[in-house]
Design a protein around this motif. Structure first.
Motif, PDB file in Angstrom:
ATOM      1  N   LEU A 196       0.708  -1.246   0.091  1.00  0.00           N
ATOM      2  CA  LEU A 196      -0.043   0.156  -0.185  1.00  0.00           C
ATOM      3  C   LEU A 196       0.882   1.191   0.049  1.00  0.00           C
ATOM      4  N   THR A 197       0.201   2.305  -0.313  1.00  0.00           N
ATOM      5  CA  THR A 197       0.897   3.689  -0.412  1.00  0.00           C
ATOM      6  C   THR A 197       0.068   4.839   0.378  1.00  0.00           C
ATOM      7  N   LEU A 198       0.850   5.395   1.186  1.00  0.00           N
ATOM      8  CA  LEU A 198       0.040   6.520   1.983  1.00  0.00           C
ATOM      9  C   LEU A 198       0.639   7.776   1.312  1.00  0.00           C
ATOM     10  N   LEU A 199      -0.442   8.385   1.078  1.00  0.00           N
ATOM     11  CA  LEU A 199      -0.172   9.759   0.201  1.00  0.00           C
ATOM     12  C   LEU A 199      -0.673  10.989   0.968  1.00  0.00           C
ATOM     13  N   ALA A 200       0.168  11.924   1.139  1.00  0.00           N
ATOM     14  CA  ALA A 200      -0.402  13.264   1.927  1.00  0.00           C
ATOM     15  C   ALA A 200      -0.153  14.205   0.693  1.00  0.00           C
ATOM     16  N   CYS A 201      -1.137  15.210   0.487  1.00  0.00           N
ATOM     17  CA  CYS A 201      -0.929  16.365  -0.568  1.00  0.00           C
ATOM     18  C   CYS A 201      -1.264  17.736   0.031  1.00  0.00           C
ATOM     19  N   ASP A 202      -0.842  18.481  -1.012  1.00  0.00           N
ATOM     20  CA  ASP A 202      -0.917  20.004  -0.268  1.00  0.00           C
ATOM     21  C   ASP A 202      -2.411  20.556  -0.404  1.00  0.00           C
ATOM     22  N   GLY A 203      -3.388  20.075  -0.934  1.00  0.00           N
ATOM     23  CA  GLY A 203      -4.744  20.526  -1.232  1.00  0.00           C
ATOM     24  C   GLY A 203      -4.821  20.809  -2.633  1.00  0.00           C
ATOM     25  N   THR A 204      -4.016  20.759  -3.230  1.00  0.00           N
ATOM     26  CA  THR A 204      -4.127  21.031  -4.667  1.00  0.00           C
ATOM     27  C   THR A 204      -4.621  19.863  -5.207  1.00  0.00           C
ATOM     28  N   PRO A 205      -5.598  19.944  -6.134  1.00  0.00           N
ATOM     29  CA  PRO A 205      -6.335  18.902  -6.822  1.00  0.00           C
ATOM     30  C   PRO A 205      -5.484  18.257  -8.021  1.00  0.00           C
ATOM     31  N   GLY A 206      -5.777  17.391  -8.506  1.00  0.00           N
ATOM     32  CA  GLY A 206      -4.826  16.450  -9.482  1.00  0.00           C
ATOM     33  C   GLY A 206      -4.918  15.097  -9.350  1.00  0.00           C
ATOM     34  N   LEU A 207      -5.203  14.323  -8.229  1.00  0.00           N
ATOM     35  CA  LEU A 207      -4.966  12.760  -8.003  1.00  0.00           C
ATOM     36  C   LEU A 207      -6.254  12.210  -8.560  1.00  0.00           C
ATOM     37  N   GLN A 208      -6.370  11.448  -9.506  1.00  0.00           N
ATOM     38  CA  GLN A 208      -7.635  10.900 -10.054  1.00  0.00           C
ATOM     39  C   GLN A 208      -7.458   9.093  -9.984  1.00  0.00           C
ATOM     40  N   ILE A 209      -8.701   8.564  -9.769  1.00  0.00           N
ATOM     41  CA  ILE A 209      -8.586   7.151  -9.855  1.00  0.00           C
ATOM     42  C   ILE A 209      -9.558   6.621 -10.659  1.00  0.00           C
ATOM     43  N   CYS A 210      -8.950   5.284 -11.159  1.00  0.00           N
ATOM     44  CA  CYS A 210     -10.247   4.616 -11.893  1.00  0.00           C
ATOM     45  C   CYS A 210     -10.540   3.457 -11.059  1.00  0.00           C
ATOM     46  N   GLN A 211     -11.862   3.221 -10.809  1.00  0.00           N
ATOM     47  CA  GLN A 211     -12.295   2.180 -10.172  1.00  0.00           C
ATOM     48  C   GLN A 211     -12.297   0.985 -10.715  1.00  0.00           C
ATOM     49  N   ASP A 212     -12.905   1.144 -11.956  1.00  0.00           N
ATOM     50  CA  ASP A 212     -12.609  -0.267 -12.756  1.00  0.00           C
ATOM     51  C   ASP A 212     -11.717  -0.142 -13.782  1.00  0.00           C
ATOM     52  N   LYS A 213     -10.390  -0.930 -13.199  1.00  0.00           N
ATOM     53  CA  LYS A 213      -9.239  -0.566 -14.404  1.00  0.00           C
ATOM     54  C   LYS A 213      -9.568  -1.390 -15.751  1.00  0.00           C
ATOM     55  N   HIS A 214     -10.507  -2.347 -15.686  1.00  0.00           N
ATOM     56  CA  HIS A 214     -10.753  -3.030 -17.288  1.00  0.00           C
ATOM     57  C   HIS A 214     -11.794  -2.529 -18.044  1.00  0.00           C
ATOM     58  N   ALA A 215     -12.746  -1.497 -17.392  1.00  0.00           N
ATOM     59  CA  ALA A 215     -13.520  -1.012 -18.132  1.00  0.00           C
ATOM     60  C   ALA A 215     -13.089  -0.020 -19.269  1.00  0.00           C
ATOM     61  N   ARG A 216     -13.722  -0.146 -20.447  1.00  0.00           N
ATOM     62  CA  ARG A 216     -13.335   0.781 -21.338  1.00  0.00           C
ATOM     63  C   ARG A 216     -14.759   1.529 -21.971  1.00  0.00           C
ATOM     64  N   PRO A 217     -14.696   2.772 -21.890  1.00  0.00           N
ATOM     65  CA  PRO A 217     -13.600   3.499 -21.644  1.00  0.00           C
ATOM     66  C   PRO A 217     -13.513   3.670 -20.304  1.00  0.00           C
ATOM     67  N   GLN A 218     -12.395   3.878 -19.889  1.00  0.00           N
ATOM     68  CA  GLN A 218     -11.796   4.217 -18.421  1.00  0.00           C
ATOM     69  C   GLN A 218     -12.450   5.561 -17.853  1.00  0.00           C
ATOM     70  N   ILE A 219     -13.066   5.508 -16.647  1.00  0.00           N
ATOM     71  CA  ILE A 219     -13.720   6.533 -16.152  1.00  0.00           C
ATOM     72  C   ILE A 219     -12.902   6.883 -14.979  1.00  0.00           C
ATOM     73  N   TRP A 220     -12.447   8.100 -14.987  1.00  0.00           N
ATOM     74  CA  TRP A 220     -11.630   8.750 -13.934  1.00  0.00           C
ATOM     75  C   TRP A 220     -12.438   9.811 -13.010  1.00  0.00           C
ATOM     76  N   GLU A 221     -12.049   9.530 -11.733  1.00  0.00           N
ATOM     77  CA  GLU A 221     -12.760  10.444 -10.596  1.00  0.00           C
ATOM     78  C   GLU A 221     -11.699  11.257  -9.949  1.00  0.00           C
ATOM     79  N   ASP A 222     -12.133  12.339  -9.516  1.00  0.00           N
ATOM     80  CA  ASP A 222     -11.111  13.312  -8.933  1.00  0.00           C
ATOM     81  C   ASP A 222     -11.258  12.732  -7.396  1.00  0.00           C
ATOM     82  N   VAL A 223      -9.921  12.657  -6.680  1.00  0.00           N
ATOM     83  CA  VAL A 223      -9.919  12.204  -5.353  1.00  0.00           C
ATOM     84  C   VAL A 223      -9.769  13.468  -4.583  1.00  0.00           C
ATOM     85  N   PRO A 224     -10.553  13.603  -3.719  1.00  0.00           N
ATOM     86  CA  PRO A 224     -10.501  15.150  -2.654  1.00  0.00           C
ATOM     87  C   PRO A 224      -9.432  14.928  -1.808  1.00  0.00           C
ATOM     88  N   CYS A 225      -8.924  15.891  -1.724  1.00  0.00           N
ATOM     89  CA  CYS A 225      -7.451  15.879  -0.780  1.00  0.00           C
ATOM     90  C   CYS A 225      -8.072  16.488   0.718  1.00  0.00           C
TER      91      CYS A 225
END
Ligand SMILES: O=C(O)CCC(=O)C(=O)O
Ligand SMILES: [Fe+2]
Length: 192
Positions: free
Chosen positions: A71-100
């Protein structure tokens, strides 16, 4: 910095304990000697430029990937940018913003947890799309001991879910991922 690393590592161990319990294992399964008592714990301080990411041009703060370890622990400075794709096999991939969230870590699950848990826990596909503002983040990658054998757990194997990954040591796995990543880099970057 060393204090941050030590305290964040303790948080990582606590999370690993909860993951172990959820897989019907002893709480300290991952912390046992030979597994993650000497983790490869890399702390990476990240700075993204103020440029805007344009995926159509292939420009990202950080391209889509999953982390390689437990696992990875991420701390960020409040600036958005990180996104995750919940279903990596789906096409098209759907990306969601991760709130900081101030004072909270974002936790990404890694590929070795996916292998160990025989796909019950899936590693998180994620990327960073810079928004035209500098961004700072700190990632603590918690990977098993170099010699640790990562092998589908008995508690995660059933008739419907036979072992999906061959056993491999953490070190061998990490080296193969480094090799694969760098074999795709342009020769100029590899200095050859
Ligand atoms: O900066 C971030 O929020 C993510 C960084 C990341 O995914 C990585 O370094 O593996
Ligand atoms: Fe990552």
């Amino acid at each position: 910095m060393e204090r941050y690393r030590a305290e964040a590592t303790m948080v990582g161990y606590k999370l690993a304990g909860l993951i172990a319990l959820s897989l019907n294992l002893e709480k300290d399964f991952f912390r046992k000697p030979g597994r993650m008592d000497h983790p490869i714990a890399v702390l990476r301080l990240l700075h993204y430029s103020g440029e805007l990411s344009v995926p159509e041009n292939g420009t990202f703060g950080c391209g889509a990937h999953s982390d390689w370890g437990l696992l990875t622990l991420l701390a960020c400075d409040g600036t958005p940018g990180l996104q995750i794709c919940q279903d990596k096999h789906a096409r098209p991939q759907i990306w969601e913003d991760v709130p900081c969230i101030e004072g909270a870590f974002v936790v990404n699950l890694g590929d070795m947890l996916e292998r160990w848990s025989n796909n019950l826990f899936k590693s998180t596909l994620h990327r960073v799309m810079t928004v035209g503002k500098e961004r700072y983040s700190i990632a603590l990658f918690m990977d098993p001991n170099f010699e640790c054998l990562v092998e589908c757990l008995e508690t995660c194997i059933s008739e419907d879910n036979p072992p999906r990954f061959p056993p491999i040591t953490s070190g061998e796995y990490l080296l193969s991922r480094y090799q694969e990543t760098h074999s795709q880099a342009p020769a100029a970057l590899l200095n050859v």
